[in-house]
Design an enzyme around this catalytic site. Sequence first.
Site, PDB file in Angstrom:
ATOM      1  N   GLY A   9      50.877  39.122  38.363  1.00 19.65           N
ATOM      2  CA  GLY A   9      49.893  38.130  38.810  1.00 19.65           C
ATOM      3  C   GLY A   9      49.785  36.990  37.819  1.00 19.65           C
ATOM      4  N   TYR A 143      35.233  43.858  47.010  1.00 20.96           N
ATOM      5  CA  TYR A 143      35.788  43.600  45.673  1.00 20.96           C
ATOM      6  C   TYR A 143      35.124  44.519  44.635  1.00 20.96           C
ATOM      7  CZ  TYR A 143      36.620  40.680  41.460  1.00 20.96           C
ATOM      8  OH  TYR A 143      36.967  40.196  40.225  1.00 20.96           O
ATOM      9  N   LYS A 147      36.684  47.415  42.267  1.00 18.30           N
ATOM     10  CA  LYS A 147      36.615  47.360  40.800  1.00 18.30           C
ATOM     11  C   LYS A 147      35.941  48.620  40.249  1.00 18.30           C
ATOM     12  CE  LYS A 147      38.762  43.554  39.855  1.00 18.30           C
ATOM     13  NZ  LYS A 147      40.072  43.619  39.199  1.00 18.30           N
TER      14      LYS A 147
HETATM   15  C1  AKB Z   1      34.565  36.311  41.650  1.00 19.21           C
HETATM   16  O1  AKB Z   1      33.676  35.456  41.769  1.00 19.21           O
HETATM   17  O2  AKB Z   1      34.933  37.060  42.562  1.00 19.21           O
HETATM   18  C2  AKB Z   1      35.188  36.506  40.283  1.00 19.21           C
HETATM   19  C3  AKB Z   1      34.483  37.565  39.498  1.00 19.21           C
HETATM   20  C4  AKB Z   1      33.151  37.323  38.953  1.00 19.21           C
HETATM   21  O3  AKB Z   1      35.037  38.608  39.310  1.00 19.21           O
HETATM   22  N1  AKB Z   1      35.190  35.279  39.561  1.00 19.21           N
END
Ligand code: AKB
Length: 313
Positions: A9, A143, A147
């Site tokens: 990446g 997301y 994580k």
């Molecule tokens: C996002 O906004 O998704 C990223 C993060 C804070 O991980 N910049």
Amino acid sequence: MDKTILILGACGQIGTELTLALRQKHGGAHIIASDIREHTDNLSISGPFELLDATNYEAIEDVVMHYEVDEIYLMAAMLSATAEKFPSRAWNLNMNSLLNVLNLAKENKIEKVFWPSSIGVFGPNTPKQNTPQHCIMEPSTVYGISKQAGERWCAYYHQKFGVDVRSVRYPGLISWKTLPGGGTTDYAVDIYHKALEKGNYSCFLREDTRLPMMYMEDAIRATLELMESDRGKLTVRSSYNLAGMSFTPAEIAQSIREHLPDFTISYTPDFRQEIADSWPESIDDSQARADWGWMPEFDLQKTTSEMLAGLGK
Ligand code: AKB
């Protein structure tokens, strides 16, 4: 002998600057940039580049064997706003790329791994101010879920198989050299571009939305300092809290007005507001400071000066 490092990446916001910083430190020949998309000139001129899909174990293994790679920095990921639109693609990329790299380390094909987590790992039930290293998380975004699962996998592979995996929870990152893509904190980069191009900005978050942020130079230094720390000093193998500064859209606009007095901002919150509302306002990074001496250097004023000067060029 110099160690050989592979960046997965490398064409992204962090990957580009990280690759160039590593090449400056170790020389270009040993730092292999890779991405699923075609490279930009500055990545191919300064060292080797490989087209590589981070979800393809065999393809990564081939590159690792070919270059005799010692360390991998896995920077490929789908960020928070885009991941809400493509949940299964986000899960596939964010999880399988990590498991591929952890398995290569487990098989002793590489020695060390860096994998970025994020403030997105926290959720609406997390304490909002000075969010501690260990607390309720319960992320409410695709997301954030990826994580958090990633952090658990890192801790598991370290505990069960002795994998030397290191990680930080990046806040929103700000740079004039590279653009972010698909994040909730992206406004804090876009605002500087629009301030210089048009003198006004329409923000997709409310004016009082306080979020943790960091200037890219600090983020790259944190990453390299963590990776160079003695293994024995590290007490966190999920991911370290990392803080730079915290501000609202109204405050960043005010800091821009100190350089461009006519700059104006308006607010039209969209779906990203809900994501931002679920994240902390500020982060307690005392564990990173204690374990490996982390100390940020950029506040909002210094960031604004650097951004406007850099983009002005
Ligand atoms: C996002 O906004 O998704 C990223 C993060 C804070 O991980 N910049």
